[in-house]
Design a protein around this motif. Structure first.
Motif, PDB file in Angstrom:
ATOM      1  N   ILE A  52      25.187  21.645  -9.034  1.00 34.15           N
ATOM      2  CA  ILE A  52      25.731  21.945  -7.698  1.00 34.15           C
ATOM      3  C   ILE A  52      24.785  21.483  -6.586  1.00 34.15           C
ATOM      4  O   ILE A  52      25.228  20.821  -5.639  1.00 34.15           O
ATOM      5  N   PRO A  53      23.471  21.806  -6.645  1.00 38.60           N
ATOM      6  CA  PRO A  53      22.605  21.276  -5.576  1.00 38.60           C
ATOM      7  C   PRO A  53      22.528  19.757  -5.560  1.00 38.60           C
ATOM      8  O   PRO A  53      22.334  19.160  -4.496  1.00 38.60           O
ATOM      9  N   SER A  54      22.701  19.112  -6.704  1.00 37.99           N
ATOM     10  CA  SER A  54      22.710  17.640  -6.722  1.00 37.99           C
ATOM     11  C   SER A  54      23.924  17.094  -5.982  1.00 37.99           C
ATOM     12  O   SER A  54      23.815  16.130  -5.209  1.00 37.99           O
ATOM     13  N   LEU A  55      25.087  17.702  -6.222  1.00 42.45           N
ATOM     14  CA  LEU A  55      26.284  17.283  -5.486  1.00 42.45           C
ATOM     15  C   LEU A  55      26.161  17.585  -3.998  1.00 42.45           C
ATOM     16  O   LEU A  55      26.616  16.808  -3.149  1.00 42.45           O
ATOM     17  N   ALA A  56      25.528  18.730  -3.669  1.00 44.12           N
ATOM     18  CA  ALA A  56      25.396  19.117  -2.264  1.00 44.12           C
ATOM     19  C   ALA A  56      24.484  18.162  -1.505  1.00 44.12           C
ATOM     20  O   ALA A  56      24.820  17.711  -0.400  1.00 44.12           O
ATOM     21  N   VAL A  57      23.330  17.830  -2.071  1.00 42.88           N
ATOM     22  CA  VAL A  57      22.421  16.928  -1.372  1.00 42.88           C
ATOM     23  C   VAL A  57      22.995  15.509  -1.335  1.00 42.88           C
ATOM     24  O   VAL A  57      22.771  14.754  -0.376  1.00 42.88           O
ATOM     25  N   GLY A  58      23.770  15.135  -2.353  1.00 43.82           N
ATOM     26  CA  GLY A  58      24.443  13.838  -2.315  1.00 43.82           C
ATOM     27  C   GLY A  58      25.471  13.760  -1.202  1.00 43.82           C
ATOM     28  O   GLY A  58      25.598  12.739  -0.516  1.00 43.82           O
ATOM     29  N   ALA A  59      26.202  14.859  -1.000  1.00 41.65           N
ATOM     30  CA  ALA A  59      27.186  14.901   0.096  1.00 41.65           C
ATOM     31  C   ALA A  59      26.491  14.859   1.452  1.00 41.65           C
ATOM     32  O   ALA A  59      26.928  14.146   2.367  1.00 41.65           O
ATOM     33  N   ARG A  60      25.400  15.599   1.601  1.00 37.19           N
ATOM     34  CA  ARG A  60      24.667  15.584   2.875  1.00 37.19           C
ATOM     35  C   ARG A  60      24.052  14.222   3.155  1.00 37.19           C
ATOM     36  O   ARG A  60      23.959  13.796   4.304  1.00 37.19           O
ATOM     37  N   ARG A  61      23.636  13.512   2.098  1.00 38.63           N
ATOM     38  CA  ARG A  61      23.090  12.157   2.276  1.00 38.63           C
ATOM     39  C   ARG A  61      24.177  11.197   2.744  1.00 38.63           C
ATOM     40  O   ARG A  61      23.941  10.341   3.604  1.00 38.63           O
ATOM     41  N   LEU A  62      25.385  11.340   2.212  1.00 36.06           N
ATOM     42  CA  LEU A  62      26.500  10.518   2.679  1.00 36.06           C
ATOM     43  C   LEU A  62      26.886  10.887   4.107  1.00 36.06           C
ATOM     44  O   LEU A  62      27.249  10.018   4.904  1.00 36.06           O
ATOM     45  N   HIS A  63      26.795  12.174   4.447  1.00 37.41           N
ATOM     46  CA  HIS A  63      27.064  12.594   5.826  1.00 37.41           C
ATOM     47  C   HIS A  63      26.092  11.924   6.796  1.00 37.41           C
ATOM     48  O   HIS A  63      26.463  11.582   7.921  1.00 37.41           O
ATOM     49  N   ASP A  64      24.850  11.738   6.353  1.00 38.26           N
ATOM     50  CA  ASP A  64      23.853  11.111   7.224  1.00 38.26           C
ATOM     51  C   ASP A  64      24.215   9.668   7.545  1.00 38.26           C
ATOM     52  O   ASP A  64      23.836   9.138   8.589  1.00 38.26           O
ATOM     53  N   THR A  65      24.941   9.018   6.646  1.00 41.12           N
ATOM     54  CA  THR A  65      25.373   7.634   6.885  1.00 41.12           C
ATOM     55  C   THR A  65      26.744   7.569   7.545  1.00 41.12           C
ATOM     56  O   THR A  65      27.294   6.480   7.721  1.00 41.12           O
ATOM     57  N   GLY A  66      27.320   8.732   7.871  1.00 41.16           N
ATOM     58  CA  GLY A  66      28.619   8.765   8.545  1.00 41.16           C
ATOM     59  C   GLY A  66      29.801   8.743   7.601  1.00 41.16           C
ATOM     60  O   GLY A  66      30.933   8.488   8.028  1.00 41.16           O
ATOM     61  N   ARG A  67      29.568   9.036   6.317  1.00 41.59           N
ATOM     62  CA  ARG A  67      30.659   9.019   5.333  1.00 41.59           C
ATOM     63  C   ARG A  67      30.943  10.435   4.845  1.00 41.59           C
ATOM     64  O   ARG A  67      30.111  11.328   4.961  1.00 41.59           O
TER      65      ARG A  67
END
Length: 198
Positions: A73-88
């Motif tokens: 779950i934290p891996s998916l969460a940080v992956g989503a936040r990393r994509l948010h940082d790129t505007g996705r």
């Protein structure tokens, strides 16, 4: 290590943005932990080996499997936040279901620098770090809330030594209001006839 602990503290936080450093340091610690746990699994006999045509393959041991489930779950969460940082959107992680191609696309996006300034997912975490907020992991020592050094400066940013509350020098004949202390002149005493002279 602080980046790894930061991701674990935001265990199921899929909101906001994450820097590249935060994401890739978490990935690095996960790889190191998986290697160490795999060695322990081999030593205690909870990992199984299978023979292939060119060598041997090791299946995930008990400890490695438990760890991977714990950090899923934290891996998916940080992956989503990393994509948010790129505007996705974080839903782009579903590309991982596409063999090889999906993983390559995600790796490229995760390695892309974030959007400057704010986007629909929040403020740029790099700007938060430069402003002295703990999210960026930079030390806050030696600076006030306004970003000025604490030593030798008051709250307004002016030197404390040699200045009053109003910011004017104390030395050199100035009073609290900042005007020169001129000595009050009195007219000379007039001599009256018949008055005794001193």
């Amino acid at each position: 290590m602080q980046w790894y602990l930061k991701v674990l503290k935001q265990y199921a936080d899929f909101n906001g943005r994450a820097r590249r450093t935060e994401f890739w340091m978490f990935v690095l610690f996960n790889i190191l932990a998986a290697i160490v746990l795999s060695i322990i699994d081999v030593l205690i006999g909870t990992a199984s080996f299978s023979s292939t045509g060119t060598g041997f393959a090791m299946s995930g041991g008990l400890l490695t499997t438990i760890y991977q489930l714990a950090v899923l779950i934290p891996s998916l969460a940080v992956g989503a936040r990393r994509l948010h940082d790129t505007g996705r959107s974080g839903w782009w992680q579903l590309l991982a279901l596409i063999p090889i191609v999906g993983a390559i696309i995600l790796i490229v996006w995760w390695a892309t620098d974030g959007q400057p300034g704010a986007n629909e997912h929040g403020m740029n975490p790099k700007q938060d770090a430069m402003a002295g907020y703990p999210q960026g992991g930079y030390p806050q020592q030696g600076y006030q809330q306004g970003g000025y050094p604490q030593q030798g400066y008051d709250q307004g940013g002016y030197p404390q030594q040699g200045y009053q509350q109003g910011g004017y020098p104390q030395q050199g004949g100035y009073q609290q209001g900042g005007y020169p202390q001129q000595q009050q002149q009195y007219p000379p005493q007039q001599q009256y006839p018949g008055a005794p002279q001193a």
